[in-house]
Structures are given as C-alpha cells and as structure tokens.
Design a protein around this motif. Structure first.
Motif, PDB file in Angstrom:
ATOM      1  N   ARG A  92       0.807  -1.214   0.000  1.00 50.84           N
ATOM      2  CA  ARG A  92       0.000   0.000   0.000  1.00 50.84           C
ATOM      3  C   ARG A  92       0.849   1.277   0.000  1.00 50.84           C
ATOM      4  O   ARG A  92       0.350   2.341  -0.363  1.00 50.84           O
ATOM      5  N   VAL A  93       2.108   1.190   0.421  1.00 52.00           N
ATOM      6  CA  VAL A  93       2.961   2.386   0.388  1.00 52.00           C
ATOM      7  C   VAL A  93       3.578   2.597  -0.993  1.00 52.00           C
ATOM      8  O   VAL A  93       4.218   3.615  -1.230  1.00 52.00           O
ATOM      9  N   THR A  94       3.386   1.641  -1.895  1.00 48.80           N
ATOM     10  CA  THR A  94       3.863   1.801  -3.267  1.00 48.80           C
ATOM     11  C   THR A  94       2.837   2.614  -4.054  1.00 48.80           C
ATOM     12  O   THR A  94       1.678   2.734  -3.643  1.00 48.80           O
ATOM     13  N   PRO A  95       3.213   3.150  -5.194  1.00 46.37           N
ATOM     14  CA  PRO A  95       2.248   3.913  -6.015  1.00 46.37           C
ATOM     15  C   PRO A  95       1.309   3.029  -6.824  1.00 46.37           C
ATOM     16  O   PRO A  95       0.547   3.544  -7.645  1.00 46.37           O
ATOM     17  N   ALA A  96       1.329   1.737  -6.586  1.00 45.56           N
ATOM     18  CA  ALA A  96       0.487   0.818  -7.355  1.00 45.56           C
ATOM     19  C   ALA A  96      -0.987   1.087  -7.087  1.00 45.56           C
ATOM     20  O   ALA A  96      -1.383   1.453  -5.978  1.00 45.56           O
ATOM     21  N   SER A  97      -1.787   0.899  -8.116  1.00 49.93           N
ATOM     22  CA  SER A  97      -3.234   1.069  -7.992  1.00 49.93           C
ATOM     23  C   SER A  97      -3.791   0.051  -7.006  1.00 49.93           C
ATOM     24  O   SER A  97      -3.394  -1.123  -7.009  1.00 49.93           O
ATOM     25  N   ARG A  98      -4.711   0.508  -6.146  1.00 47.32           N
ATOM     26  CA  ARG A  98      -5.331  -0.413  -5.192  1.00 47.32           C
ATOM     27  C   ARG A  98      -6.130  -1.480  -5.935  1.00 47.32           C
ATOM     28  O   ARG A  98      -6.207  -2.628  -5.494  1.00 47.32           O
ATOM     29  N   THR A  99      -6.727  -1.096  -7.054  1.00 51.18           N
ATOM     30  CA  THR A  99      -7.463  -2.073  -7.851  1.00 51.18           C
ATOM     31  C   THR A  99      -6.521  -3.125  -8.415  1.00 51.18           C
ATOM     32  O   THR A  99      -6.860  -4.307  -8.487  1.00 51.18           O
ATOM     33  N   ALA A 100      -5.319  -2.715  -8.806  1.00 52.86           N
ATOM     34  CA  ALA A 100      -4.343  -3.665  -9.336  1.00 52.86           C
ATOM     35  C   ALA A 100      -3.918  -4.679  -8.276  1.00 52.86           C
ATOM     36  O   ALA A 100      -3.654  -5.841  -8.589  1.00 52.86           O
ATOM     37  N   LEU A 101      -3.847  -4.237  -7.008  1.00 52.63           N
ATOM     38  CA  LEU A 101      -3.498  -5.164  -5.929  1.00 52.63           C
ATOM     39  C   LEU A 101      -4.533  -6.275  -5.816  1.00 52.63           C
ATOM     40  O   LEU A 101      -4.198  -7.419  -5.499  1.00 52.63           O
ATOM     41  N   LEU A 102      -5.791  -5.921  -6.061  1.00 55.92           N
ATOM     42  CA  LEU A 102      -6.849  -6.930  -6.023  1.00 55.92           C
ATOM     43  C   LEU A 102      -6.881  -7.742  -7.306  1.00 55.92           C
ATOM     44  O   LEU A 102      -6.959  -8.969  -7.272  1.00 55.92           O
ATOM     45  N   VAL A 103      -6.833  -7.064  -8.458  1.00 58.78           N
ATOM     46  CA  VAL A 103      -6.963  -7.747  -9.744  1.00 58.78           C
ATOM     47  C   VAL A 103      -5.826  -8.741  -9.954  1.00 58.78           C
ATOM     48  O   VAL A 103      -6.033  -9.835 -10.499  1.00 58.78           O
ATOM     49  N   GLY A 104      -4.611  -8.405  -9.524  1.00 60.20           N
ATOM     50  CA  GLY A 104      -3.495  -9.341  -9.641  1.00 60.20           C
ATOM     51  C   GLY A 104      -3.762 -10.633  -8.901  1.00 60.20           C
ATOM     52  O   GLY A 104      -3.466 -11.726  -9.400  1.00 60.20           O
ATOM     53  N   ARG A 105      -4.368 -10.517  -7.729  1.00 62.92           N
ATOM     54  CA  ARG A 105      -4.724 -11.718  -6.960  1.00 62.92           C
ATOM     55  C   ARG A 105      -5.874 -12.476  -7.631  1.00 62.92           C
ATOM     56  O   ARG A 105      -5.896 -13.711  -7.609  1.00 62.92           O
ATOM     57  N   LEU A 106      -6.824 -11.741  -8.183  1.00 63.93           N
ATOM     58  CA  LEU A 106      -7.925 -12.406  -8.876  1.00 63.93           C
ATOM     59  C   LEU A 106      -7.429 -13.146 -10.119  1.00 63.93           C
ATOM     60  O   LEU A 106      -7.954 -14.220 -10.454  1.00 63.93           O
ATOM     61  N   MET A 107      -6.435 -12.595 -10.785  1.00 62.03           N
ATOM     62  CA  MET A 107      -5.851 -13.274 -11.944  1.00 62.03           C
ATOM     63  C   MET A 107      -5.248 -14.610 -11.532  1.00 62.03           C
ATOM     64  O   MET A 107      -5.378 -15.615 -12.247  1.00 62.03           O
ATOM     65  N   ARG A 108      -4.604 -14.636 -10.368  1.00 62.48           N
ATOM     66  CA  ARG A 108      -4.083 -15.907  -9.845  1.00 62.48           C
ATOM     67  C   ARG A 108      -5.214 -16.898  -9.573  1.00 62.48           C
ATOM     68  O   ARG A 108      -5.146 -18.069  -9.970  1.00 62.48           O
ATOM     69  N   ASP A 109      -6.271 -16.436  -8.921  1.00 61.01           N
ATOM     70  CA  ASP A 109      -7.385 -17.320  -8.570  1.00 61.01           C
ATOM     71  C   ASP A 109      -8.091 -17.845  -9.818  1.00 61.01           C
ATOM     72  O   ASP A 109      -8.470 -19.019  -9.873  1.00 61.01           O
ATOM     73  N   VAL A 110      -8.260 -16.979 -10.821  1.00 60.82           N
ATOM     74  CA  VAL A 110      -8.927 -17.396 -12.052  1.00 60.82           C
ATOM     75  C   VAL A 110      -8.055 -18.392 -12.822  1.00 60.82           C
ATOM     76  O   VAL A 110      -8.565 -19.360 -13.400  1.00 60.82           O
ATOM     77  N   THR A 111      -6.740 -18.189 -12.810  1.00 53.07           N
ATOM     78  CA  THR A 111      -5.828 -19.129 -13.479  1.00 53.07           C
ATOM     79  C   THR A 111      -5.906 -20.505 -12.836  1.00 53.07           C
ATOM     80  O   THR A 111      -5.992 -21.534 -13.519  1.00 53.07           O
TER      81      THR A 111
END
Length: 251
Positions: A92-111
């Motif tokens: 969360r202290v990185t400039p990464a999008s909060r949505t990307a933090l979730l979507v990246g995990r969802l991509m793992r779950d969907v795979t």
C-alpha cells in the motif's frame, strides 16, 4: 498499460507463492473430483427422473460451479496471512493502484480455477459426459466470472475481519444454503414447492442452470439470460467491494 503491468507483477508474485506450496490448489480440486467419482454413479439410475439424457452432462456443470464458488471463497485466508506479515501495508505504500493489488490476486485465482476446470471437464468426458465445445467454453467463462466474484468477496471479507477464526464460520454459514439451494448436486425440481420457491432467490441457482443449459446445448432460454445477468451482477458487486476494501486507509 501501467495498471496491467502492476496487476501482472502482483499476479506473478502470487503464482510463485502458490507454486511453492500448492496444497490449497490440490485440496480445492479434490472435493469435486471425489463427488464426480463417488456421487456421480448414484445419479445414473435417477437421470430419467429429472429429465437428463446423461447423468454426467447434468452433474459436471454443477460441480464446475461448486469448484468456482467454494474454491474461490478460501482465497482470502492467504490474504490474512499476508496482512499479518506486513505484506499488504508494504504494497500500500507503493504507487500501485489499489485495484491492481486486487486484480493481480484475482488473476491468480482465475488461473487456478481454469486449470482445475479443465481437469474436471476432462475427467467428465472420460466418464461419459456429452457436451459441445461451445457449451463448455460458455460454461467455463461463466464459472470463471463467478469464481472471480467469490475470490474478490473473500479478499474483502479477509481484510474486513483480519481473522481466520471469524472468517471461517462466516464462510461456512454462507456455503451451506448455497450448496443446498443452488441445485449443484440434485435439481431443485425434485424438492417441494416451498423449497423451489426459496431457491428462486438464490442467484447461484440461476448460474448453475445457465451452465447446465450451456453444456446441454440450450443457449436460447430465460434461465441462460438470468444466469448470465446474475453472474455479471455478482462479479461487478464483488469487484467494487474488494476494491473499496483495499482502498481503505485502515486496511
């Protein structure tokens, strides 16, 4: 492009973690496979009673949805461990999008879900399932969207409770009526009128009917439209909930 890159970075890290310890993937796959081999043969004599030409063509789509729902519901447990280890705060202290933090995990779950679905469907064909490739593609697509919705909701619940002791009974409380009222194992038409009426208010029941219809080649039906609509509603709502939870300052 930045959002996709950030999502991919999270996805790659999550996949590496899972490949080091694939226990959850194996456990999530084991239950529907056991149902397929142990419960499936019991349905063969009953297939005519609920209008199915092939017991496995009826049963496999239900197990596919079960895999998408129940397997994804456990995704949040790993997130609690990451929060406890300080990984979430570090992200969360990185400039990464909060949505990307979730979507990246969802991509793992969907795979994971996609690989598990292919295995389940392959075993179904071996046991005698008959389904067109178009129906299988549509059924898998609906299952992946539903699985992503359940995984997003699980992640949101994990960050809200931050405790396995709280999250586990909540999931068990949700899973029981979903399993019984969605017609995953047996069609709801076998039940009394009041139970059928109650199942009409269960969104996942319509998803199960839609996936079964796709495997059976029935694409133009009201059940299919309701199933697709509910899948999109659940996915959109869960994605919003998961994203808003990641954005909270106290998450």
């Amino acid at each position: 492009m930045t959002f996709l890159r950030e999502s991919y970075i999270v996805f790659r890290r999550q996949m590496r973690m899972n490949l080091r310890n694939p226990a959850w993937v194996i456990i999530g796959m084991l239950q529907p496979v056991l149902y397929l081999f142990l419960f499936g043969p019991l349905l063969k004599p009953l297939a005519d009673q609920f209008g199915a030409d092939n017991a496995y063509t009826f049963f496999v789509p239900g197990l596919l949805v079960q895999l998408g729902i129940f397997g994804a519901f456990f995704a949040g447990f790993s997130l609690i461990a990451e929060w406890r280890d300080g990984v979430i705060e570090a992200e969360r202290v990185t400039p990464a999008s909060r949505t990307a933090l979730l979507v990246g995990r969802l991509m793992r779950d969907v795979t994971q879900l996609f690989v598990q679905a292919l295995i389940l469907i392959g075993l179904g064909y071996v046991l005698g399932m008959r389904a067109s490739w178009r129906g299988v593609v549509l059924g898998i697509s609906l299952t992946l969207l539903l699985g992503a919705a359940c995984a997003a909701a699980s992640n949101a619940l994990a960050l809200s409770t931050k405790s396995e002791d709280v999250m586990a009974p909540v999931i068990n409380m949700v899973m029981m009526p979903v399993l019984l009222l969605s017609g995953i194992l047996l069609p709801m038409t076998l039940g009394p009128a009041w139970l059928i009426r109650a199942s009409d208010f269960m969104p996942t029941r319509w998803v199960v009917d839609a996936v079964r219809g796709s495997f059976d080649g029935t694409f133009a039906s009201s059940a299919m439209l309701w199933g697709i609509a509910w899948t999109l509603v659940l996915f959109t709502g869960a994605l919003w909930w998961g994203t808003s939870t990641f954005r909270k300052e106290n998450a």
